[in-house]
Design an enzyme around this catalytic site. Sequence first.
Site, PDB file in Angstrom:
ATOM      1  N   CYS A 133       0.801  -1.225   0.000  1.00 47.33           N
ATOM      2  CA  CYS A 133       0.000   0.000   0.000  1.00 47.33           C
ATOM      3  C   CYS A 133       0.832   1.273   0.000  1.00 47.33           C
ATOM      4  O   CYS A 133       0.294   2.364  -0.219  1.00 47.33           O
ATOM      5  CB  CYS A 133      -0.948  -0.001   1.196  1.00 47.33           C
ATOM      6  SG  CYS A 133      -0.098  -0.259   2.777  1.00 47.33           S
ATOM      7  N   HIS A 245      -3.041   6.885   3.647  1.00 49.19           N
ATOM      8  CA  HIS A 245      -1.601   6.912   3.880  1.00 49.19           C
ATOM      9  C   HIS A 245      -1.008   8.144   3.195  1.00 49.19           C
ATOM     10  O   HIS A 245      -1.556   8.655   2.207  1.00 49.19           O
ATOM     11  CB  HIS A 245      -0.911   5.681   3.281  1.00 49.19           C
ATOM     12  CG  HIS A 245      -1.198   4.402   3.991  1.00 49.19           C
ATOM     13  ND1 HIS A 245      -2.000   4.296   5.099  1.00 49.19           N
ATOM     14  CD2 HIS A 245      -0.763   3.134   3.730  1.00 49.19           C
ATOM     15  CE1 HIS A 245      -2.037   3.038   5.500  1.00 49.19           C
ATOM     16  NE2 HIS A 245      -1.297   2.313   4.686  1.00 49.19           N
TER      17      HIS A 245
END
Length: 345
Positions: A133, A245
């Site tokens: 990710c 993120h």
Amino acid sequence: MSNPTTSLRVAVVGATGAAGSTVLRILQERRFPVAELRPLASARSAGSTVQFAGDTLTVHEVSDAALQGTDVVFFAAGSATAKRFAPVVAAQGGVAVDKSSGYRMDPQVPLVVPEVNGDQVTGDPGILANPNCVAIPLTVALNPLHREFGLRHLTVATYQSASGGGRNLMAELREQEVADAEGREPQPAVYPHVLHGNVVPGGWSMHGLDNDEEVKVVQETRRVLGLPDLRVSVSTVRVPVAVGHSGAVWLEFEEAADVDRARRALQSAPGVRFVDDPESQQYPTPRQAAGTDDVWVGRLRPDPGNPGGLALFWAVDNLRKGAATNAVQVAELVVARRRERSAVA
């Protein structure tokens, strides 16, 4: 595979988890050609239900029989499950898109970010790996700059949300927020530290002095960019954000970077949303990125400590482009390649 111009038999392994449920949502949003959807999971989740395209579907335990006849299977479970069942899918002529770390460093399995190395998808039966990710947004942001100036070294500090640790960590973060608000001492259970009101440079298993996440970022970024000798320095950090993120990046190049050229390259890059006007407080944030499929990039500027280098900041929805959307895009490339082949034939 059934006719790629019509619809496919699709399975999602791990359909009840945060990653799997996001895959289901992205398949619907992007109108992936699904004729039949099979939600699969562990024996513990078998018998529960999920929603897909207005229907309530019963979750079945993943098995060889449950995968029989599938065209595309998304593995949103652990690497052990993918290692056990992805070869079953490939052997019967289907395509397995694995979101775990099980096949990411297997030299026989393409590790794909469509905007960066989508040419590795042929449409043939087999296994395709979905990167980490952080590696996904990082390579989307860096690839256009590498093409302009030749990337030589990168340093990145990540700021990774609770959702990267799963639904239980998200719930724990909410519980800790309530506890703090009520004057009670928040308790950690899922994570080794209280996350609310905190910033933690760890929580992942260790490999020597580096943690597992840092090792993945280094290895997978090199592989996706096709730069096996790229020097990468990384510190991964967990922050009290539910979804999204982000990362601060410093870059060194073979050629001295020009900021205007870099800005133009990012503005035209596929998958990048360039937001860069600090004077009016416009730059990427995880809150902006949440719910979108772009990699938000901004704060682009010369690196004052490294003449000819650049610094930037990125943010991404880690459940979508950082995971599920990228996997669905990979499957879309499979379908596109097979359509091209059918058209030629």
